[in-house]
Design a protein around this motif. Structure first.
Motif, PDB file in Angstrom:
ATOM      1  N   THR A  70      -5.815  -4.132   5.063  1.00 34.74           N
ATOM      2  CA  THR A  70      -4.829  -4.744   3.925  1.00 34.74           C
ATOM      3  C   THR A  70      -4.956  -4.835   2.548  1.00 34.74           C
ATOM      4  O   THR A  70      -4.979  -5.556   1.763  1.00 34.74           O
ATOM      5  CB  THR A  70      -3.718  -6.048   4.304  1.00 34.74           C
ATOM      6  OG1 THR A  70      -4.511  -6.876   4.601  1.00 34.74           O
ATOM      7  CG2 THR A  70      -2.449  -5.194   5.627  1.00 34.74           C
ATOM      8  N   LEU A  71      -6.616  -5.528   2.966  1.00 31.87           N
ATOM      9  CA  LEU A  71      -7.210  -5.958   2.001  1.00 31.87           C
ATOM     10  C   LEU A  71      -8.403  -5.156   1.558  1.00 31.87           C
ATOM     11  O   LEU A  71      -9.004  -5.074   2.764  1.00 31.87           O
ATOM     12  CB  LEU A  71      -8.119  -7.370   2.253  1.00 31.87           C
ATOM     13  CG  LEU A  71      -8.996  -8.299   1.287  1.00 31.87           C
ATOM     14  CD1 LEU A  71      -8.366  -8.832   0.134  1.00 31.87           C
ATOM     15  CD2 LEU A  71      -9.135  -9.186   1.586  1.00 31.87           C
ATOM     16  N   ALA A  72      -9.063  -4.965   0.438  1.00 31.26           N
ATOM     17  CA  ALA A  72     -10.285  -4.137  -0.338  1.00 31.26           C
ATOM     18  C   ALA A  72     -10.549  -4.830  -1.129  1.00 31.26           C
ATOM     19  O   ALA A  72     -10.326  -5.136  -1.842  1.00 31.26           O
ATOM     20  CB  ALA A  72      -9.800  -2.185  -0.649  1.00 31.26           C
ATOM     21  N   VAL A  73     -12.151  -4.545  -1.400  1.00 28.79           N
ATOM     22  CA  VAL A  73     -12.829  -5.219  -2.623  1.00 28.79           C
ATOM     23  C   VAL A  73     -13.238  -4.360  -3.144  1.00 28.79           C
ATOM     24  O   VAL A  73     -14.209  -3.236  -2.900  1.00 28.79           O
ATOM     25  CB  VAL A  73     -13.865  -6.450  -2.352  1.00 28.79           C
ATOM     26  CG1 VAL A  73     -14.568  -7.389  -3.093  1.00 28.79           C
ATOM     27  CG2 VAL A  73     -12.851  -7.516  -1.722  1.00 28.79           C
ATOM     28  N   ASN A  83      -1.985  -8.262 -11.033  1.00 26.44           N
ATOM     29  CA  ASN A  83      -0.900  -8.465 -10.787  1.00 26.44           C
ATOM     30  C   ASN A  83      -0.298  -8.134  -9.913  1.00 26.44           C
ATOM     31  O   ASN A  83      -0.613  -8.161  -8.212  1.00 26.44           O
ATOM     32  CB  ASN A  83      -1.761  -6.256 -11.233  1.00 26.44           C
ATOM     33  CG  ASN A  83      -2.259  -6.457 -12.515  1.00 26.44           C
ATOM     34  OD1 ASN A  83      -1.624  -6.007 -13.795  1.00 26.44           O
ATOM     35  ND2 ASN A  83      -2.986  -5.826 -12.310  1.00 26.44           N
ATOM     36  N   VAL A  84       1.501  -7.555  -9.480  1.00 22.04           N
ATOM     37  CA  VAL A  84       1.313  -8.003  -8.180  1.00 22.04           C
ATOM     38  C   VAL A  84       2.540  -6.893  -8.373  1.00 22.04           C
ATOM     39  O   VAL A  84       3.760  -6.643  -9.740  1.00 22.04           O
ATOM     40  CB  VAL A  84       2.607  -9.139  -8.172  1.00 22.04           C
ATOM     41  CG1 VAL A  84       3.486  -9.075  -7.325  1.00 22.04           C
ATOM     42  CG2 VAL A  84       2.222 -10.712  -8.741  1.00 22.04           C
ATOM     43  N   ILE A  85       2.966  -5.699  -8.006  1.00 20.95           N
ATOM     44  CA  ILE A  85       3.442  -4.070  -7.246  1.00 20.95           C
ATOM     45  C   ILE A  85       4.098  -4.480  -5.935  1.00 20.95           C
ATOM     46  O   ILE A  85       3.722  -4.757  -5.257  1.00 20.95           O
ATOM     47  CB  ILE A  85       3.057  -3.558  -7.549  1.00 20.95           C
ATOM     48  CG1 ILE A  85       1.582  -3.647  -8.167  1.00 20.95           C
ATOM     49  CG2 ILE A  85       3.249  -2.084  -7.456  1.00 20.95           C
ATOM     50  CD1 ILE A  85       0.546  -1.967  -8.157  1.00 20.95           C
ATOM     51  N   ARG A 132      -3.159  -5.574   0.060  1.00 15.85           N
ATOM     52  CA  ARG A 132      -1.121  -5.701   0.406  1.00 15.85           C
ATOM     53  C   ARG A 132      -0.593  -5.527   1.406  1.00 15.85           C
ATOM     54  O   ARG A 132      -0.997  -5.709   2.682  1.00 15.85           O
ATOM     55  CB  ARG A 132      -1.581  -3.678   0.596  1.00 15.85           C
ATOM     56  CG  ARG A 132       0.121  -2.855   1.068  1.00 15.85           C
ATOM     57  CD  ARG A 132      -0.430  -1.323   0.797  1.00 15.85           C
ATOM     58  NE  ARG A 132       0.457  -0.477   1.198  1.00 15.85           N
ATOM     59  CZ  ARG A 132       1.705   0.039  -0.225  1.00 15.85           C
ATOM     60  NH1 ARG A 132       0.693   0.293  -0.936  1.00 15.85           N
ATOM     61  NH2 ARG A 132       2.397   0.918   0.609  1.00 15.85           N
ATOM     62  N   GLN A 133       0.206  -6.076   1.214  1.00 14.34           N
ATOM     63  CA  GLN A 133       1.392  -6.975   2.720  1.00 14.34           C
ATOM     64  C   GLN A 133       2.978  -5.908   2.700  1.00 14.34           C
ATOM     65  O   GLN A 133       3.821  -6.096   2.312  1.00 14.34           O
ATOM     66  CB  GLN A 133       1.658  -8.185   2.219  1.00 14.34           C
ATOM     67  CG  GLN A 133       1.784  -9.248   3.567  1.00 14.34           C
ATOM     68  CD  GLN A 133       0.958  -8.920   4.481  1.00 14.34           C
ATOM     69  OE1 GLN A 133      -0.562  -9.210   4.611  1.00 14.34           O
ATOM     70  NE2 GLN A 133       1.855  -9.182   6.194  1.00 14.34           N
ATOM     71  N   SER A 188      11.019  -3.516   5.251  1.00 13.17           N
ATOM     72  CA  SER A 188      10.722  -2.478   4.657  1.00 13.17           C
ATOM     73  C   SER A 188       9.920  -1.915   3.148  1.00 13.17           C
ATOM     74  O   SER A 188       9.642  -0.660   2.924  1.00 13.17           O
ATOM     75  CB  SER A 188      12.390  -1.826   4.179  1.00 13.17           C
ATOM     76  OG  SER A 188      12.782  -2.013   3.440  1.00 13.17           O
ATOM     77  N   SER A 189       9.290  -2.778   2.441  1.00 10.52           N
ATOM     78  CA  SER A 189       9.211  -3.223   1.194  1.00 10.52           C
ATOM     79  C   SER A 189       7.797  -3.426   1.253  1.00 10.52           C
ATOM     80  O   SER A 189       7.066  -4.270   2.407  1.00 10.52           O
ATOM     81  CB  SER A 189       9.663  -3.849   0.059  1.00 10.52           C
ATOM     82  OG  SER A 189      11.304  -4.020  -0.310  1.00 10.52           O
TER      83      SER A 189
END
Length: 346
Positions: A114-117, A200-202, A165-166, A170-171
């Motif tokens: 879930t985490l990338a740098v 940013n929040v998507i 990303r979390q 279902s989202s």
């Protein structure tokens, strides 16, 4: 071919790449590319129509330089968690001649699922389609709305970003944080953002995407040998995209503050897919020191497996010169702009 929704296209270069890989999968090198060949013209020579911050532009004689470009990207996977990416684009921008720009050059570490740098020259994700604003094949319209995308000319950021990303039911919710410095050479100007902070929040739910973003920075504007005082600037954006039951919708609302002035831009685009043909309509508006409105109608035809053909007509209504270049005294809109393009990926 069904049009891919914007968020899915964040991985477009990998999905469409023509790969060359060594026997050892951990050393895979992938080469991919994209491009647009286009002709653009208007119904007047009293001013030149151009993409934001281009030096030249098109009049009544059709020109290739407004909407044409070609890009190449190389991705090298070092191991299961580390990869390298480089990208360059050839296009017309700060001069009325084609030139090459190194747009991306970063190392990416996938810390977890879930985490990338990423560290290096990463995308400056100010807009809904920032990651692929130069990839015509990834977009429904022939070009992003000038009324919104003219507010931030820079494509990339020298620094680092973190992508988390979390899943929530279902989202999925993706949070992007970035910090760094960005410089863009434009027609007669150099725009530099220092101490740039991006959040940013998507939110993605099936075919729907909602995006909120905020950028703060110190901006330095150089015009020739004159450097204007450094100023605080900010950019706030909200975006929505939908690709559902053949209906396609995309919209953004943006506010840019700096130099004691505020500009606001928005556009809304809607279309409906009939097989491989997608007609669309868009309206955009920019207010502030520079103001104009544009109504656009066009069609995208996915004629080939990895290429599309687009035709678009814009009715541009500037206040004064608006976003036009080299306006002659007495120039007044509206101006009709036509363009035909072939977008491809490989």
């Amino acid at each position: 071919m069904k049009t891919i929704i914007p968020v899915a296209l964040l991985v477009l270069p990998l999905a469409v790449s023509t790969a060359w890989a060594q026997d050892d999968a951990t050393q895979a090198v992938k080469v991919s590319g994209f491009g647009t060949g286009a002709l653009t013209w208007t119904n007047t020579n009293d001013a030149l129509f151009a993409r934001p911050y281009q030096a030249g532009g098109a009049g009544t004689k059709p020109r290739t330089g407004v909407d044409s470009n070609v890009g190449l990207q190389i991705d090298a996977r070092i191991n299961d968690w580390l990869s390298l990416t480089g990208q360059g684009i050839v296009r017309k921008l700060e001069t009325d001649a084609y030139g090459a720009t190194g747009t991306l050059a970063f190392a990416k570490a996938r810390v977890s699922d879930t985490l990338a740098v990423r560290v290096g020259r990463v995308p400056l994700a100010a807009f809904l389609v920032s990651d692929y604003r130069n990839v015509g094949y990834a977009n429904t319209m022939l070009r992003p709305s000038q009324e919104v995308y003219a507010q931030v000319p820079n494509d990339s950021l020298d620094g680092a970003d973190v992508d988390w990303r979390q899943d929530v039911g279902s989202s999925s919710v993706t949070t992007q944080i970035a910090y760094g410095r960005s410089t863009a050479k434009l027609a007669g100007q150099t725009v530099t953002f220092t101490n740039a902070r991006v959040l940013n929040v998507i939110l993605e739910q099936g075919p729907f995407t909602v995006r909120l973003g905020r950028d703060d920075a110190r901006m330095v504007l150089e015009q020739g040998r004159v450097e204007l005082p450094k100023l605080k600037v900010s950019f706030t954006a909200a975006g929505f995209a939908m690709d559902w039951n053949n209906a396609v919708v995309q919209s953004e609302y943006t506010i840019a503050r700096g130099f004691g002035a505020t500009s606001r831009g928005w556009y809304a685009m809607g279309g409906y897919r009939f097989g491989k043909v997608l007609p669309f309509f868009s309206h955009g508006k920019l207010t502030g020191d520079v103001a104009q409105r544009t109504d656009s109608i066009g069609v995208r035809w996915d004629a080939f497996r990895s290429a599309d053909i687009k035709f678009q007509v814009d009715r541009v209504k500037p206040e004064g010169a608006g976003l036009f270049n080299q306006a002659k005294p007495g120039f007044r809109g509206p101006v009709t702009v036509g363009a035909v393009a072939v977008d491809f990926v490989f």
